[in-house]
Design a protein around this motif. Structure first.
Motif, PDB file in Angstrom:
ATOM      1  N   GLU A   1       0.568  -1.458   0.089  1.00  0.00           N
ATOM      2  CA  GLU A   1       0.247  -0.098  -0.080  1.00  0.00           C
ATOM      3  C   GLU A   1       0.975   1.833   0.248  1.00  0.00           C
ATOM      4  O   GLU A   1       0.826   2.177  -0.363  1.00  0.00           O
ATOM      5  N   GLU A   2       2.011   1.197   0.395  1.00  0.00           N
ATOM      6  CA  GLU A   2       3.132   2.192   0.500  1.00  0.00           C
ATOM      7  C   GLU A   2       4.522   2.575  -0.575  1.00  0.00           C
ATOM      8  O   GLU A   2       4.793   3.226  -0.546  1.00  0.00           O
ATOM      9  N   ASN A   3       3.577   0.976  -1.868  1.00  0.00           N
ATOM     10  CA  ASN A   3       4.498   1.689  -2.728  1.00  0.00           C
ATOM     11  C   ASN A   3       4.309   2.898  -3.609  1.00  0.00           C
ATOM     12  O   ASN A   3       2.621   2.462  -4.208  1.00  0.00           O
ATOM     13  N   LYS A   4       5.177   4.051  -3.766  1.00  0.00           N
ATOM     14  CA  LYS A   4       4.915   4.949  -4.667  1.00  0.00           C
ATOM     15  C   LYS A   4       6.153   4.751  -6.123  1.00  0.00           C
ATOM     16  O   LYS A   4       5.974   5.540  -6.378  1.00  0.00           O
ATOM     17  N   HIS A   5       6.203   3.661  -5.951  1.00  0.00           N
ATOM     18  CA  HIS A   5       7.205   3.626  -7.235  1.00  0.00           C
ATOM     19  C   HIS A   5       6.646   4.565  -8.433  1.00  0.00           C
ATOM     20  O   HIS A   5       5.068   3.105  -9.155  1.00  0.00           O
ATOM     21  N   PRO A   6       6.910   5.242  -9.521  1.00  0.00           N
ATOM     22  CA  PRO A   6       5.917   5.502 -10.804  1.00  0.00           C
ATOM     23  C   PRO A   6       5.587   4.901 -11.634  1.00  0.00           C
ATOM     24  O   PRO A   6       4.322   4.272 -11.866  1.00  0.00           O
ATOM     25  N   TYR A   7       6.562   2.902 -11.430  1.00  0.00           N
ATOM     26  CA  TYR A   7       6.099   1.798 -12.063  1.00  0.00           C
ATOM     27  C   TYR A   7       5.255   0.590 -11.744  1.00  0.00           C
ATOM     28  O   TYR A   7       5.550  -0.783 -12.206  1.00  0.00           O
ATOM     29  N   SER A   8       4.756   1.152 -10.513  1.00  0.00           N
ATOM     30  CA  SER A   8       5.177  -0.191  -9.830  1.00  0.00           C
ATOM     31  C   SER A   8       3.408  -1.100 -10.490  1.00  0.00           C
ATOM     32  O   SER A   8       2.405   0.098 -10.837  1.00  0.00           O
ATOM     33  N   VAL A   9       3.257  -2.092  -9.663  1.00  0.00           N
ATOM     34  CA  VAL A   9       1.379  -2.859  -9.514  1.00  0.00           C
ATOM     35  C   VAL A   9       1.503  -3.236  -8.388  1.00  0.00           C
ATOM     36  O   VAL A   9       2.284  -3.606  -8.358  1.00  0.00           O
ATOM     37  N   THR A  10       0.302  -2.714  -8.035  1.00  0.00           N
ATOM     38  CA  THR A  10       0.270  -3.689  -6.863  1.00  0.00           C
ATOM     39  C   THR A  10      -0.786  -5.098  -7.167  1.00  0.00           C
ATOM     40  O   THR A  10      -0.964  -6.090  -5.378  1.00  0.00           O
ATOM     41  N   SER A  11      -1.196  -5.641  -7.974  1.00  0.00           N
ATOM     42  CA  SER A  11      -2.109  -6.195  -8.250  1.00  0.00           C
ATOM     43  C   SER A  11      -1.808  -6.848  -9.501  1.00  0.00           C
ATOM     44  O   SER A  11      -1.262  -6.567 -10.393  1.00  0.00           O
ATOM     45  N   GLU A  12      -1.941  -8.758  -9.857  1.00  0.00           N
ATOM     46  CA  GLU A  12      -2.047  -8.876 -11.216  1.00  0.00           C
ATOM     47  C   GLU A  12      -3.029  -8.136 -12.544  1.00  0.00           C
ATOM     48  O   GLU A  12      -2.526  -8.020 -13.505  1.00  0.00           O
ATOM     49  N   ALA A  13      -4.225  -7.764 -11.760  1.00  0.00           N
ATOM     50  CA  ALA A  13      -4.988  -7.162 -12.814  1.00  0.00           C
ATOM     51  C   ALA A  13      -4.544  -5.995 -13.324  1.00  0.00           C
ATOM     52  O   ALA A  13      -4.783  -5.463 -14.492  1.00  0.00           O
ATOM     53  N   GLU A  14      -3.702  -5.395 -12.448  1.00  0.00           N
ATOM     54  CA  GLU A  14      -3.108  -4.579 -13.087  1.00  0.00           C
ATOM     55  C   GLU A  14      -1.787  -4.737 -13.963  1.00  0.00           C
ATOM     56  O   GLU A  14      -1.902  -2.765 -14.458  1.00  0.00           O
ATOM     57  N   THR A  15      -1.144  -5.350 -13.994  1.00  0.00           N
ATOM     58  CA  THR A  15      -0.084  -5.450 -14.651  1.00  0.00           C
ATOM     59  C   THR A  15      -0.002  -4.782 -16.874  1.00  0.00           C
ATOM     60  O   THR A  15      -1.554  -5.580 -17.317  1.00  0.00           O
ATOM     61  N   LYS A  16       0.768  -4.388 -17.275  1.00  0.00           N
ATOM     62  CA  LYS A  16       0.595  -4.195 -19.019  1.00  0.00           C
ATOM     63  C   LYS A  16       1.982  -4.084 -18.750  1.00  0.00           C
ATOM     64  O   LYS A  16       3.100  -3.757 -18.750  1.00  0.00           O
ATOM     65  N   VAL A  17       1.584  -4.161 -20.133  1.00  0.00           N
ATOM     66  CA  VAL A  17       3.145  -3.481 -21.205  1.00  0.00           C
ATOM     67  C   VAL A  17       2.242  -2.082 -22.497  1.00  0.00           C
ATOM     68  O   VAL A  17       1.772  -2.750 -23.246  1.00  0.00           O
ATOM     69  N   VAL A  18       3.074  -1.981 -22.328  1.00  0.00           N
ATOM     70  CA  VAL A  18       2.859   0.135 -22.793  1.00  0.00           C
ATOM     71  C   VAL A  18       4.509   0.603 -23.921  1.00  0.00           C
ATOM     72  O   VAL A  18       5.093   0.270 -23.252  1.00  0.00           O
ATOM     73  N   ARG A  19       4.213   0.605 -25.142  1.00  0.00           N
ATOM     74  CA  ARG A  19       4.611   0.894 -25.808  1.00  0.00           C
ATOM     75  C   ARG A  19       4.424   2.672 -25.960  1.00  0.00           C
ATOM     76  O   ARG A  19       4.106   3.549 -25.715  1.00  0.00           O
ATOM     77  N   ASP A  20       6.223   3.356 -25.760  1.00  0.00           N
ATOM     78  CA  ASP A  20       6.205   4.917 -25.986  1.00  0.00           C
ATOM     79  C   ASP A  20       7.051   4.980 -27.329  1.00  0.00           C
ATOM     80  O   ASP A  20       8.070   5.094 -26.686  1.00  0.00           O
ATOM     81  N   GLY A  21       7.008   5.299 -28.325  1.00  0.00           N
ATOM     82  CA  GLY A  21       7.986   4.694 -29.089  1.00  0.00           C
ATOM     83  C   GLY A  21       8.835   4.042 -29.216  1.00  0.00           C
ATOM     84  O   GLY A  21       9.133   2.534 -28.675  1.00  0.00           O
ATOM     85  N   LYS A  22       9.885   3.582 -29.571  1.00  0.00           N
ATOM     86  CA  LYS A  22      11.090   2.474 -29.112  1.00  0.00           C
ATOM     87  C   LYS A  22      11.196   1.761 -27.635  1.00  0.00           C
ATOM     88  O   LYS A  22      11.876   1.280 -27.356  1.00  0.00           O
ATOM     89  N   ASN A  23      10.804   3.351 -26.573  1.00  0.00           N
ATOM     90  CA  ASN A  23      10.838   2.009 -25.445  1.00  0.00           C
ATOM     91  C   ASN A  23       9.705   1.630 -25.220  1.00  0.00           C
ATOM     92  O   ASN A  23       8.134   2.164 -25.255  1.00  0.00           O
ATOM     93  N   VAL A  24       9.539   0.216 -24.509  1.00  0.00           N
ATOM     94  CA  VAL A  24       8.351  -0.312 -24.303  1.00  0.00           C
ATOM     95  C   VAL A  24       8.673  -0.753 -22.778  1.00  0.00           C
ATOM     96  O   VAL A  24       9.745  -1.156 -21.620  1.00  0.00           O
ATOM     97  N   HIS A  25       8.027  -0.291 -22.081  1.00  0.00           N
ATOM     98  CA  HIS A  25       7.701  -0.533 -20.825  1.00  0.00           C
ATOM     99  C   HIS A  25       6.627  -1.812 -20.035  1.00  0.00           C
ATOM    100  O   HIS A  25       5.378  -1.274 -20.379  1.00  0.00           O
ATOM    101  N   ILE A  26       7.269  -2.890 -19.224  1.00  0.00           N
ATOM    102  CA  ILE A  26       6.802  -3.984 -19.012  1.00  0.00           C
ATOM    103  C   ILE A  26       6.380  -3.690 -17.047  1.00  0.00           C
ATOM    104  O   ILE A  26       7.084  -3.377 -16.865  1.00  0.00           O
ATOM    105  N   TYR A  27       5.222  -3.296 -17.007  1.00  0.00           N
ATOM    106  CA  TYR A  27       4.844  -3.237 -15.523  1.00  0.00           C
ATOM    107  C   TYR A  27       4.420  -4.796 -15.336  1.00  0.00           C
ATOM    108  O   TYR A  27       3.442  -5.226 -15.286  1.00  0.00           O
ATOM    109  N   MET A  28       5.019  -5.918 -13.959  1.00  0.00           N
ATOM    110  CA  MET A  28       5.212  -7.057 -14.000  1.00  0.00           C
ATOM    111  C   MET A  28       5.071  -6.836 -12.499  1.00  0.00           C
ATOM    112  O   MET A  28       5.982  -6.227 -11.933  1.00  0.00           O
ATOM    113  N   THR A  29       4.661  -8.123 -12.183  1.00  0.00           N
ATOM    114  CA  THR A  29       4.160  -8.750 -11.073  1.00  0.00           C
ATOM    115  C   THR A  29       5.270 -10.468 -10.737  1.00  0.00           C
ATOM    116  O   THR A  29       5.447 -10.683 -11.530  1.00  0.00           O
TER     117      THR A  29
END
Lengths: 140, 654, 170
Positions: free
Chosen positions: B522-550
Motif C-alpha cells: 500500500e505504501e509503494n509509490k514507485h511510478p511503475y509499480s503495480v500492486t495486483s496482477e489485474a493491473e499488469t500491462k505492457v505499454v509502448r512509447d516509441g522505442k521504449n517499452v515498459h513492462i509493468y510486471m509482478t
C-alpha cells in the motif's frame, strides 16, 4: 562389509575424542604462533630484513642480538623499515664485554631499545640520506 | 553366528560409549562457566543469535560487511560506494543515481570509517555513517533496512579520510580531508603547494527525524594533511579534534619529507563557536558543485541533486574557532575517552602516546598560553595541554579505543600488538600479539560516552600463514578478544571482506526490534509499480517499452510477452507482491548487459534490456524462492524491426 | 551379515532418538484426543487468531464489494474461483471449510501449513505454501463474505466445482 562398519564406528569414536582434546586445550590461543610474523615459512618471496641478515655473515652478531632481544617479528613487518645494520666489526669496536653484557637475558629490554634505535620507519634509499634531513627511528 | 553376536555386542558397547559422551558434553560445559574455553565463548549454537553486530568496512571493496559477534559469522555485505551485481546496486535504474557524483557515475570507492549514530552520547542504532576516501562522499545506511539511503559528496576535499565521525547527539557527522588542494580547484604548479594549498573540514548537519544530511559549513584550514578525527563528548561536547601530519607542507616523498618536524598538531575545533560565526554571517558562500543522492523507501528509488554552493569559515581569520595542540611525530589516531577529558594522539613515528587534557586545554586558552601561531591559528604550549605520556608501549602506535572502565587499548602496527593501559596513571597493564600488522581496533561503543566493554576486535592488514593459502592475495582478518577480565584473551580470528579498515559495533538488542521485514504494498509509490496482477500491462512509447510486471511464488505476471522489436529499449518494472519476511524474488533476462534484479517483498525494481536479435528469449527468477522456483520463468518474443506482431501479454492464456 | 548391519543401524537410530527426543515428548504431552497435538476446535477451525466460533448472519453486501477488491489485489495471483492455479479454486471453499478455518488460513498461513494436518495435506498437493499477505482480521472477514457470496451464486447457477485434489477428480 563388517570391516567398513567397524571403521565407521571407530571414526565416530575418533571424532569424539578430538572434541575432548580440544576442550582440554590451553586457554592461550596466542601460543599457536609464538613469534609472530618471523615464524612464517616462505622460501620463495624476496628476502625480508631478518632473512637477509641471517644470510649475511658479517651481520651474525646483529642477528644474535635481535634474537636475544626477541624483536624478530618487528623486523619482518610490512614496515616500511630501514635498518642501519651494524656489522660485526662495529660490535667488536665497542668496549670489551659490552656485547656480552647486553646479550644477558636481564638486559633484554635495553638491548631491544638499542636495536630499535637502528630501525627507521620508511624506505631510505641511499640518495635520500641527504645532509640535514631528519630521520626518526622506530623508537621515536 | 556366535561371531556375529560378539561383534554386535562390541558395536553396542562402542555406540553406548559414544552416546554417553555425546549426551554428557552439554553438561560439562556448564560446570565451569568462569573457565569457559575460547571455543565455548565464540560458539553460537545453530539457530541461536549473536549478542552483538559488527559493521566492518570493506576498505577498498567500498562496502560495509555485517558480522555477528562473538561467532564472526558474516550476515550481509551492504553495498555502499561500489556497484554490487548481486543486489543490483548501481545496476538497476532505481539505484544508479546513488553512485552519481560531480564527476559523473562512479562504480567504486574506498570505504573507511563506519560510525553509528548517537543520542546523549550513547549508540542509538538508527544509522551507520561511512566515508568514501577517494571521491569524497559520506553515506548514511539505515539500520532498519540495512540499505544505503543517502550519499552526499564533499566539495573542497580530497582523500576524505578523517571522516565520518558523529557528535554525541548526531548533530553533525564530520568529514576531514587528507590531501590539501587548491581551493577552489585551479590549474597551478604543484611546487607552489606551501601556503597556497588549503584544507576544508566539513560539518554535515543530520536531520534528527529523517537522518538527511546537508553541509552546514566548512572550516578552511592550513594546507596540512588531516588524518583522523573524533568528537568531544561529555565536558568537551561542542569540540572536534583532528590529527594532522605533513605540517611541513611537503608535496613530494611524504614518506620522508612529512617527518621532518618534531611535532605536528591535533587541531581542536570549537564547532559551537563555528555555529555562532555562521549565525553572525561571518561565512563566505563559495560556489561548489557536489551531488546529494537520496534513496526513498516509498518510491524504492533514488534521486540525485546537484548542489551549487557551500558556506565556508576561514580559521585564520576567526578567533577562538581553532587551536593547535602540538603532538609528537605525525599523529595518526586521535581518540577521545568516554568522559571527554582525554584526547589521545598516536604519533606514528613515536613509540610513546601523547595524551592531552581537555581541562588543561581550556585553561591554556584562557591564559593565552601560546607558543606562536600557524597561519593565524594559535598554537598552545605542548606542556600546557599535556595530561601524560604512555612511555614506550610499542612500535608504530595507531588507534585507541576505550572499555568504559578507565582503560584504553591501543594498536601498534610495527610491533603487531594491542596494548592495554590505564587512563590517568598511563601504566601499561597488558599486551597481546596480533596476526599481523594491526590497523584499527574496535570495542562496541568504544568511541562513545558509553562503551560496551566486553569484546574488542583488532583488524589486521596481513595474515600470511594464518589461513589456507589462496594465491598471492591472502584475506585480511579480524581478531576477537575478550576484554572483560584483567588480561585480554584471544578468542577467534576470522577472515573479512576487502580490507577491514575500521568497524562499529553495537549490542544486537538495540537493532533487532526495528529491523524491517517487508515493504507494505500500500505504501509503494514507485511510478511503475503495480500492486495486483489485474493491473499488469505492457505499454509502448516509441522505442521504449515498459513492462509493468509482478512476481509472487512462483510466477511472473505476465509471463508471455510478444510484440517487442529489435532496437527497442525494454524496461522490466517488476514488483514483488509478497508481503512476507525473507521472500525476495530475482530476475535474470538472457543477454541483458546488466546485473540481475533482487527485489524485496513489496519493492519495485527496474532492469533495462535491449534485444539485438529476433527470437523468443527466456527470463527467470534468480532467487531460490519456493519449491516451484524452477517453474518461475517466462518468454519474451522479439520480432524484426518491421514486423507487424502486435504488442500482447498474458499469464496462463488470460 | 546383513542382519548385523541393520542391527547396528537400528541401534544408531534408536540412540539418536533417545538423545534427541526432548521436543517430541513435549508435543506428545500437549496432545489431546488426537495425535496431531491440536485441540478438536483447532482441527476443525484451524490454528490462528480465531479461537472461538463466529456467528455469521446473512451475507453482508457492503463487505462483499470490499472483499471482491481485496480478492483481486491479494488472492488472485494464486487463486481463481473456478480454476486450479498456484492454489486451489476457491468458489466453494466455504462449503469445504468452516468460516473460522478460512479466516485462520488467511491470517496465519505459515502456522497453518506448519502445524495443521489438513493444510499440510493441501500443501502436499499444490507444493507452494500459502503466502502471508499480512491482512487485518477485518480485511479477512471481507474476503470471507465475498467467498460466501460467490459460493451461493455458483450453487444458484449450477457452476461445477473444481476438485481440491487431482486424485479425487476421477
Amino acid at each position: 562389509m563388517k570391516n567398513s562398519v567397524l571403521v565407521l564406528l571407530s571414526l565416530l569414536l575418533f571424532a569424539c575424542q578430538q572434541g575432548n582434546q580440544q576442550s582440554a586445550q590451553s586457554e592461550d590461543l596466542s601460543k599457536n604462533t609464538p613469534k609472530g610474523q618471523a615464524s612464517v615459512v616462505d622460501e620463495e618471496s624476496a628476502l625480508n630484513i631478518l632473512q637477509l641478515a641471517v644470510k649475511t655473515n658479517d651481520l651474525s652478531t646483529l642477528v644474535a642480538a635481535v634474537q636475544a632481544a626477541e624483536i624478530e617479528h618487528v623486523l619482518v613487518n610490512a614496515g616500511p623499515l630501514t635498518v642501519f645494520a651494524p656489522v660485526n666489526s662495529a660490535f667488536e669496536a665497542l668496549p670489551p664485554g659490552t656485547v656480552e653484557e647486553l646479550l644477558k637475558p636481564e638486559n633484554k629490554a635495553k638491548l631491544a631499545a638499542i636495536l630499535i634505535n637502528h630501525a627507521a620507519p620508511s624506505t631510505y634509499k641511499g640518495r635520500l640520506l641527504k645532509d640535514g634531513r631528519k630521520i626518526y627511528m622506530a623508537s621515536g | 553366528m556366535k561371531f556375529l553376536l560378539k561383534h554386535i555386542a562390541i558395536a553396542f558397547i562402542i555406540s553406548a560409549g559414544l552416546l554417553i559422551s555425546a549426551c554428557g558434553s552439554g553438561g560439562s560445559g556448564n560446570s565451569g562457566a568462569l573457565n569457559k574455553t575460547a571455543a565455548e565463548k565464540v560458539f553460537v549454537a545453530p539457530g541461536e543469535w549473536d549478542s552483538h553486530y559488527a559493521f566492518v568496512s570493506g576498505g577498498f571493496s567500498g562496502q560495509l560487511a555485517v558480522y555477528g559477534i562473538p561467532s564472526g559469522r558474516l550476515f550481509k555485505v551492504i553495498p555502499v560506494f561500489s556497484v554490487d551485481a548481486e543486489k543490483a546496486w548501481g545496476f538497476n535504474e532505481e539505484t544508479k543515481p546513488m553512485l552519481t557524483t560531480s564527476h559523473g557515475f562512479i562504480p567504486w570507492d574506498d570505504s573507511h570509517h563506519p560510525d553509528i549514530s548517537q543520542t546523549k552520547g550513547e549508540l542509538d542504532g538508527r544509522w551507520v555513517f561511512i566515508n568514501a576516501n577517494n571521491t569524497p562522499r559520506i553515506a548514511r545506511i539505515s539500520l532498519e533496512t540495512f540499505e544505503t539511503e543517502e550519499i552526499i559528496e564533499i566539495p573542497n576535499s580530497a582523500g576524505n579520510h578523517s571522516s565520518s565521525f558523529v557528535t554525541e547527539n548526531t548533530e553533525y557527522v564530520v568529514a576531514g580531508t587528507r590531501f590539501s588542494i587548491p581551493i577552489p580547484q585551479r590549474d597551478m604548479s604543484i611546487k607552489e603547494y606551501k601556503g597556497n594549498f588549503k584544507a576544508a573540514l566539513s560539518f554535515l548537519k543530520v536531520d534528527p527525524e529523517t537522518g538527511h544530511m546537508n553541509i552546514d559549513f566548512q572550516i578552511l584550514m592550513p594546507g596540512f594533511d588531516y588524518d583522523l578525527s573524533h568528537p568531544g563528548r561529555g565536558k568537551s561536547h561542542g569540540w572536534f579534534f583532528f590529527s594532522t601530519y605533513n605540517t611541513e607542507e611537503a608535496n613530494t616523498l611524504l614518506e620522508v619529507n612529512a617527518s621532518q618536524n618534531d611535532k605536528d598538531f591535533i587541531a581542536a575545533i570549537n564547532w559551537k563557536k563555528a555555529q555562532e560565526y555562521v549565525k553572525a554571517g561571518k561565512f563566505k558562500t563559495m560556489s561548489a558543485k557536489y551531488t546529494h543522492n537520496i534513496y526513498e523507501n516509498s518510491t524504492h528509488s533514488a534521486t540525485s541533486k546537484m548542489e551549487t554552493s557551500v558556506r565556508v569559515l576561514d580559521a585564520s581569520k576567526l578567533p577562538g574557532l581553532v587551536y593547535l595542540m602540538p603532538t609528537p611525530k605525525s599523529p595518526h589516531g586521535c581518540d577521545v575517552d568516554p568522559t571527554g577529558e582525554y584526547i589521545v594522539g598516536s604519533g606514528k613515528l613515536s613509540a610513546s602516546l601523547t595524551v592531552h587534557s581537555f581541562t588543561k586545554m581550556q585553561q591554556a586558552i584562557k591564559d593565552k598560553n601560546f607558543d606562536g601561531e600557524a597561519y593565524g591559528i594559535p598554537i598552545l604550549k605542548f606542556d600546557a595541554t599535556l595530561a601524560g605520556t604512555v612511555q614506550q608501549p610499542g612500535l608504530g602506535p595507531l588507534h585507541t579505543e576505550f572499555d568504559g572502565r578507565g582503560n584504553a587499548y591501543t594498536t601498534f602496527f610495527i610491533s603487531s600488538e594491542v596494548v592495554k593501559w590505564k587512563l590517568g596513571t598511563w601504566e601499561v597493564l597488558d599486551r597481546k600479539p596480533t596476526y599481523y600488522s594491526v590497523g584499527h581496533l574496535m570495542i562496541p561503543g568504544g568511541n562513545s560516552g558509553k562503551p560496551f566493554g566486553k569484546y574488542m576486535i583488532a583488524m589486521n592488514k596481513i595474515t600470511k600463514d594464518r589461513y589456507l593459502p589462496t594465491g598471492p592475495e591472502v584475506c585480511q582478518s579480524a581478531q576477537l578478544f575478550d576484554i572483560s577480565g584483567d588480561k585480554m584473551e584471544l578468542l577467534l580470528d576470522f577472515p573479512t571482506v576487502g580490507e577491514p579498515h575500521y568497524a562499529a559495533g553495537i549490542p544486537a538488542e538495540k537493532i533487532i526490534k526495528r529491523s524491517k521485514k517487508f515493504f507494505k504494498l500500500e505504501e509503494n509509490k514507485h511510478p511503475y509499480s503495480v500492486t495486483s496482477e489485474a493491473e499488469t500491462k505492457v505499454v509502448r512509447d516509441g522505442k521504449n517499452v515498459h513492462i509493468y510486471m509482478t512476481m509472487i511464488r512462483s510466477h511472473f505476471s505476465p509471463d508471455n510477452i510478444e510484440g517487442i522489436k529489435v532496437g527497442d529499449r525494454v524496461y522490466f518494472h517488476v514488483t514483488n507482491l509478497e508481503q512476507d519476511y525473507d521472500v525476495p524474488h530475482g530476475l535474470g533476462v538472457i543477454g541483458a548487459k546488466t546485473s540481475e534484479l533482487l527485489i524485496m517483498p513489496g519493492q519495485t525494481e527496474t532492469m533495462v534490456w535491449e534485444p539485438k536479435k529476433p527470437g523468443v528469449w527466456p527470463f527467470y527468477c534468480t532467487d531460490f524462492c519456493s519449491a516451484l522456483h524452477q517453474e518461475m520463468q517466462g518468454y519474451i518474443r522479439v520480432s524484426p524491426r518491421n514486423s507487424k506482431v502486435k504488442l500482447s501479454w498474458s499469464l496462463d492464456g488470460e | 551379515m546383513k542382519q548385523f548391519i541393520y542391527g547396528t543401524l537400528l541401534l544408531s537410530v534408536f540412540l539418536f532418538i533417545a538423545c534427541g527426543s526432548d521436543d517430541s515428548a513435549k508435543k506428545g504431552a500437549k496432545a489431546g484426543g488426537n495425535n496431531s497435538g491440536l485441540t478438536d476446535f483447532q482441527l476443525k477451525n484451524g490454528i490462528g487468531p480465531i479461537t472461538a466460533k463466529l456467528t455469521l448472519g446473512e451475507i453482508d453486501v457492503a463487505k462483499v464489494k470490499k472483499g471482491a477488491d481485496l480478492f483481486v489485489q491479494k488472492c488472485s495471483p494464486c487463486h481463481k474461483l473456478d480454476k486450479r492455479l498456484v492454489g486451489p479454486a476457491l468458489r466453494y471453499v466455504s462449503f469445504r471449510r468452516t468460516p473460522e478455518y478460512i479466516l485462520n488460513m488467511i491470517l496465519n498461513p505459515t502456522g497453518m501449513v506448519k502445524d495443521h494436518p489438513e493444510a499440510r495435506k493441501v500443501l502436499g498437493e499444490y507444493l507452494s505454501p500459502m503466502t502471508d499477505m499480512h491482512l487485518t482480521p477485518d480485511q479477512a472477514k471481507e474476503i470471507l463474505e465475498y467467498i460466501r457470496s460467490v459460493g451461493k451464486e455458483g450453487k444458484e447457477n449450477n457452476i461445477p466445482e473444481v476438485p481440491l485434489f487431482r486424485s479425487s477428480a476421477k
